[in-house]
Design a protein around this motif. Structure first.
Motif, PDB file in Angstrom:
ATOM      1  N   ASN A 115       0.800  -1.227   0.015  1.00 59.27           N
ATOM      2  CA  ASN A 115      -0.122  -0.019  -0.077  1.00 59.27           C
ATOM      3  C   ASN A 115       0.829   1.316   0.081  1.00 59.27           C
ATOM      4  OD1 ASN A 115      -2.191  -1.622   0.006  1.00 59.27           O
ATOM      5  ND2 ASN A 115      -2.592  -1.380   2.093  1.00 59.27           N
ATOM      6  N   PHE A 116       1.981   1.249  -0.505  1.00 59.37           N
ATOM      7  CA  PHE A 116       2.724   2.560  -0.877  1.00 59.37           C
ATOM      8  C   PHE A 116       2.024   3.625  -1.172  1.00 59.37           C
ATOM      9  CE2 PHE A 116       6.113   5.241  -1.726  1.00 59.37           C
ATOM     10  CZ  PHE A 116       7.063   4.943  -0.771  1.00 59.37           C
ATOM     11  N   GLN A 117       1.098   3.090  -2.387  1.00 59.93           N
ATOM     12  CA  GLN A 117       0.302   4.221  -2.918  1.00 59.93           C
ATOM     13  C   GLN A 117      -0.502   5.141  -1.858  1.00 59.93           C
ATOM     14  OE1 GLN A 117       0.265   4.793  -6.328  1.00 59.93           O
ATOM     15  NE2 GLN A 117      -1.145   6.644  -5.889  1.00 59.93           N
ATOM     16  N   LEU A 118      -0.632   4.648  -0.712  1.00 60.03           N
ATOM     17  CA  LEU A 118      -1.529   5.413   0.203  1.00 60.03           C
ATOM     18  C   LEU A 118      -0.722   6.475   0.706  1.00 60.03           C
ATOM     19  CD1 LEU A 118      -2.946   2.375   2.545  1.00 60.03           C
ATOM     20  CD2 LEU A 118      -4.157   3.860   0.783  1.00 60.03           C
ATOM     21  N   LEU A 119       0.551   6.542   0.290  1.00 60.55           N
ATOM     22  CA  LEU A 119       1.385   7.984   0.957  1.00 60.55           C
ATOM     23  C   LEU A 119       1.288   9.052  -0.320  1.00 60.55           C
ATOM     24  CD1 LEU A 119       4.262   5.919   2.414  1.00 60.55           C
ATOM     25  CD2 LEU A 119       2.457   7.212   3.754  1.00 60.55           C
ATOM     26  N   ALA A 120       0.701   8.651  -1.509  1.00 62.64           N
ATOM     27  CA  ALA A 120       0.783   9.581  -2.567  1.00 62.64           C
ATOM     28  C   ALA A 120       0.098  10.880  -2.197  1.00 62.64           C
ATOM     29  CB  ALA A 120       0.213   9.039  -3.613  1.00 62.64           C
ATOM     30  N   GLY A 121       0.690  12.016  -2.298  1.00 65.93           N
ATOM     31  CA  GLY A 121       0.134  13.389  -2.184  1.00 65.93           C
ATOM     32  C   GLY A 121       0.223  13.931  -0.638  1.00 65.93           C
ATOM     33  N   LYS A 122       0.742  12.872   0.318  1.00 62.52           N
ATOM     34  CA  LYS A 122       0.979  13.216   1.656  1.00 62.52           C
ATOM     35  C   LYS A 122       2.415  14.220   1.979  1.00 62.52           C
ATOM     36  CE  LYS A 122      -2.592  11.181   2.906  1.00 62.52           C
ATOM     37  NZ  LYS A 122      -3.145  10.462   1.551  1.00 62.52           N
ATOM     38  N   SER A 123       2.447  14.489   3.227  1.00 63.49           N
ATOM     39  CA  SER A 123       3.857  15.111   3.658  1.00 63.49           C
ATOM     40  C   SER A 123       4.359  14.317   5.053  1.00 63.49           C
ATOM     41  CB  SER A 123       3.375  16.473   4.086  1.00 63.49           C
ATOM     42  OG  SER A 123       2.349  16.549   5.034  1.00 63.49           O
ATOM     43  N   ILE A 124       5.404  14.097   4.735  1.00 69.94           N
ATOM     44  CA  ILE A 124       6.181  13.287   6.018  1.00 69.94           C
ATOM     45  C   ILE A 124       7.292  13.898   6.554  1.00 69.94           C
ATOM     46  CG2 ILE A 124       7.303  11.025   6.407  1.00 69.94           C
ATOM     47  CD1 ILE A 124       5.421   9.773   4.259  1.00 69.94           C
ATOM     48  N   LEU A 125       7.455  13.890   7.794  1.00 69.28           N
ATOM     49  CA  LEU A 125       8.518  14.496   8.518  1.00 69.28           C
ATOM     50  C   LEU A 125       9.387  13.259   9.140  1.00 69.28           C
ATOM     51  CD1 LEU A 125      10.008  16.748   9.975  1.00 69.28           C
ATOM     52  CD2 LEU A 125       8.607  16.160  12.086  1.00 69.28           C
ATOM     53  N   ILE A 126      11.078  13.333   8.739  1.00 68.91           N
ATOM     54  CA  ILE A 126      11.721  12.321   9.035  1.00 68.91           C
ATOM     55  C   ILE A 126      12.817  12.871   9.973  1.00 68.91           C
ATOM     56  CG2 ILE A 126      13.282  10.388   8.323  1.00 68.91           C
ATOM     57  CD1 ILE A 126      11.792  10.642   5.534  1.00 68.91           C
ATOM     58  N   THR A 127      12.849  12.432  11.199  1.00 70.43           N
ATOM     59  CA  THR A 127      14.032  12.963  11.864  1.00 70.43           C
ATOM     60  C   THR A 127      14.998  11.983  11.762  1.00 70.43           C
ATOM     61  OG1 THR A 127      13.220  11.748  14.022  1.00 70.43           O
ATOM     62  CG2 THR A 127      12.273  13.716  13.636  1.00 70.43           C
ATOM     63  N   GLY A 128      16.314  12.719  12.363  1.00 71.28           N
ATOM     64  CA  GLY A 128      17.485  11.700  12.063  1.00 71.28           C
ATOM     65  C   GLY A 128      17.675  11.110  10.501  1.00 71.28           C
ATOM     66  N   ALA A 129      17.356  12.114   9.656  1.00 65.14           N
ATOM     67  CA  ALA A 129      17.254  11.786   8.406  1.00 65.14           C
ATOM     68  C   ALA A 129      18.644  11.486   7.544  1.00 65.14           C
ATOM     69  CB  ALA A 129      16.502  12.945   7.516  1.00 65.14           C
ATOM     70  N   THR A 130      19.794  11.745   8.168  1.00 66.91           N
ATOM     71  CA  THR A 130      20.991  11.444   7.665  1.00 66.91           C
ATOM     72  C   THR A 130      21.332  10.174   7.987  1.00 66.91           C
ATOM     73  OG1 THR A 130      22.137  12.819   9.510  1.00 66.91           O
ATOM     74  CG2 THR A 130      21.604  14.116   7.441  1.00 66.91           C
ATOM     75  N   GLY A 131      20.773   9.450   8.929  1.00 59.18           N
ATOM     76  CA  GLY A 131      21.390   8.196   9.427  1.00 59.18           C
ATOM     77  C   GLY A 131      21.197   7.096   8.559  1.00 59.18           C
ATOM     78  N   LEU A 132      21.373   5.910   9.215  1.00 65.36           N
ATOM     79  CA  LEU A 132      21.412   4.556   8.349  1.00 65.36           C
ATOM     80  C   LEU A 132      19.836   4.456   7.715  1.00 65.36           C
ATOM     81  CD1 LEU A 132      22.623   1.930   7.516  1.00 65.36           C
ATOM     82  CD2 LEU A 132      21.918   1.076   9.691  1.00 65.36           C
ATOM     83  N   VAL A 133      18.941   4.459   8.652  1.00 64.48           N
ATOM     84  CA  VAL A 133      17.530   4.114   8.164  1.00 64.48           C
ATOM     85  C   VAL A 133      17.039   5.344   7.670  1.00 64.48           C
ATOM     86  CG1 VAL A 133      15.529   3.336   8.956  1.00 64.48           C
ATOM     87  CG2 VAL A 133      17.653   2.199   9.723  1.00 64.48           C
ATOM     88  N   GLY A 134      17.092   6.718   8.361  1.00 69.26           N
ATOM     89  CA  GLY A 134      16.138   7.720   8.091  1.00 69.26           C
ATOM     90  C   GLY A 134      16.700   8.148   6.591  1.00 69.26           C
ATOM     91  N   SER A 135      17.930   8.035   6.134  1.00 67.20           N
ATOM     92  CA  SER A 135      18.213   8.526   4.834  1.00 67.20           C
ATOM     93  C   SER A 135      17.756   7.713   3.878  1.00 67.20           C
ATOM     94  CB  SER A 135      19.856   8.633   4.874  1.00 67.20           C
ATOM     95  OG  SER A 135      20.458   7.293   4.987  1.00 67.20           O
ATOM     96  N   TYR A 136      17.643   6.386   3.935  1.00 69.40           N
ATOM     97  CA  TYR A 136      17.163   5.500   3.071  1.00 69.40           C
ATOM     98  C   TYR A 136      15.550   5.614   2.864  1.00 69.40           C
ATOM     99  CZ  TYR A 136      16.360   1.261   0.502  1.00 69.40           C
ATOM    100  OH  TYR A 136      15.865   0.262  -0.856  1.00 69.40           O
ATOM    101  N   LEU A 137      14.884   5.950   3.791  1.00 68.98           N
ATOM    102  CA  LEU A 137      13.395   6.048   3.733  1.00 68.98           C
ATOM    103  C   LEU A 137      13.188   7.366   2.953  1.00 68.98           C
ATOM    104  CD1 LEU A 137      12.579   5.749   7.463  1.00 68.98           C
ATOM    105  CD2 LEU A 137      12.039   4.162   5.539  1.00 68.98           C
TER     106      LEU A 137
END
Length: 363
Positions: free
Chosen positions: A32-54
Motif C-alpha cells: 500500500n505504498f500508494q496510500l502515501l501519495a500526495g502526503k507530507s512526511i517528517l523524518i527525523t534523524g534523516a542523515t542516519g542509516l535508516v532515515g536517509s534510506y526512507l
C-alpha cells in the motif's frame, strides 16, 4: 555529481545505478505504498542509516510520478543543515525535499503541517553512549516528548517511533524475544542510558495516546546494516562492512559469540512502512529477518570471506568494553509484523555482499 576528497573522486549513492534499482524494489515490496501519495512526511534523524534510506525511497517515488498531486512532500531533519545538504546532494526531485535544522532535545522552532512523522533521531552507536550518556538520554526522552507534543498540536495523522531491540534487556529464558519479553537492565550502568531512555520514550508514546489520543505505532529493529551507514558509525557491523569495502582484514575486539538479529536497511525500511500503514495503534513490532539471526562472529566471517581477507582478533580497551551491548542474545521474533504482510527479502550473505559492493562503488 562526483565530489573530490583527498584527491579521489567519490560517488554519491544517487549515481550508483544498482542503488536506484534496490530502492525501486523496496517500493514495490512495500504494501500500500500508494496510500502515501500526495502526503507530507517528517523524518527525523534523516542523515542516519535508516532515515536517509526512507527519504531516498520517497524521493525516487516522486521522480517517477507523472502527476504532481501524487508527489510526497519530504521534510528531512538533522541537528546540522550542512549534514542534510551533504547527504542529499543530487537527490531526485529536490523541490519536494525540505531541510529542517533541529535538535529535538531542544525547543522546536518549525511549524510545518505534516501528515506523518517517522522519528528516527537518536544517538545510536556505542562511542556516543560511552562519551555522552546524558545527551543520549536527553535526546531520547525529551526529544520524544517534543515530537509527541508537536503531533498533538498539529493533528498529525500518525507518529511512527523507531525504538530498539536493546529495550528488552537480558531475559532468563531461551528463544527469540517476543514483544512482551522484557528482561533485566542495570540501572546503575551509564551504558544503560540508551536502552532505558528508549524504554521511557516508548512509554511516552503510549502516554500521549492515552491522555491526548495521539495515533502512534512503535517498531523495534534488531541490528540494522547497509550501504547508507555513516562514516561515524561505530557499531561492529558498520566497522566490518567498512573494512571489507576497503579490502582490509576484519578486526574483532571480542569472541563475537553474542546472537543478534541482523536486518538489511532495505528490509528495515519496508518493515517501517508496513507498520506505518497497517500497524495497530499503540502496539510495538519487532523488525527481524529470520534468515539473518547469527552471531557477531558469523557476520564478520561473511564480510571477510566475501572480499578474501582474514578475520583477526585484538584485545579491546577498557573504554571499548564499557560501550558493549550486554545482551548475549538479542534475537527477535518478527511474527507480529509478518502477520501485517511484511517479509524480509535479503538473506545475510546477499545483504552483506550488496552493502559492501555499494559502499565500494562510492570509494
Amino acid at each position: 555529481m562526483d565530489k573530490e576528497l583527498g584527491g579521489k573522486m567519490h560517488k554519491t549513492l544517487y549515481e550508483v545505478a544498482q542503488y536506484q534499482a534496490d530502492l525501486r524494489t523496496s517500493i514495490q515490496n512495500t504494501v500500500n505504498f500508494q496510500l502515501l501519495a500526495g502526503k507530507s512526511i517528517l523524518i527525523t534523524g534523516a542523515t542516519g542509516l535508516v532515515g536517509s534510506y526512507l527519504a531516498d525511497m520517497f524521493s525516487l517515488w516522486n521522480s517517477e510520478q507523472l502527476s504532481a498531486l501524487n508527489k510526497i512532500q519530504i521534510y528531512v531533519c538533522s541537528r546540522r543543515r550542512i549534514n542534510l545538504e551533504e547527504r542529499f546532494k543530487g537527490c531526485w526531485e529536490a523541490n519536494c525535499l525540505h531541510f529542517i535544522e533541529q535538535d529535538f532535545s531542544e525547543q522546536l522552532h518549525f511549524d510545518e503541517q505534516v501528515d506523518f512523522i517517522i522519528h528516527a533521531a537518536s544517538n545510536a552507536h556505542p562511542k556516543v553512549f560511552g562519551l555522552e550518556p546524558v545527551e543520549t538520554m536527553t535526546a531520547n526522552t525529551r526529544g520524544m516528548y517534543n515530537i509527541m507534543e508537536y503531533a498533538f498540536l498539529h493533528n498529525v495523522k500518525r507518529v511512527l517511533y523507531i525504538s530498539s531491540s536493546e529495550i528488552y534487556g537480558k531475559k532468563t529464558t531461551d528463544g527469540l524475544y517476543n514483544e512482551s519479553d522484557y528482561g533485566y537492565i542495570d540501572l546503575l550502568s551509564s551504558r544503560s542510558c540508551y536502552p532505558i531512555s528508549k524504554r521511557a520514550a516508548e512509554t511516552m508514546c503510549v502516554s500521549f495516546l492515552k491522555e491526548y489520543g495521539c495515533d502512534v505505532v512503535i517498531v523495534r529493529p534488531g541490528h540494522i546494516y547497509g550501504p547508507t551507514q555513516t562514516k561515524e558509525d561505530s557499531r561492529a557491523s558498520a566497522q566490518f562492512l567498512r573494512e571489507a569495502s576497503e579490502r582490509k582484514d576484519i578486526v574483532m575486539k571480542s569472541a563475537g559469540m553474542q546472537l543478534r538479529s541482523y536486518c538489511h536497511c532495505l528490509d528495515c525500511a519496508t518493515a517501517i512502512f508496513v507498520a506505518l500503514l497497517r500497524g495497530e495503534t499503540g502496539k510495538a513490532y519487532n523488525i527481524s529477518n529470520h534468515d539473518s539471526i547469527v552471531t557477531i562472529r558469523q557476520f564478520a566471517e561473511i564480510c571477510s570471506s566475501y572480499v578474501g581477507r582474514q578475520l583477526l582478533f585484538e584485545l579491546p580497551s577498557s573504554e571499548e568494553i564499557s560501550t558493549y551491548n550486554k545482551m548475549e542474545c538479542s534475537a527477535l521474533n518478527s511474527k507480529l509484523l509478518e502477520e501485517l504482510g511484511w517479509s524480509g527479502t535479503w538473506d545475510l550473505y546477499n545483504g552483506i555482499a550488496e552493502s559492501i559492493d555499494r559502499i565500494r562503488e562510492r570509494i
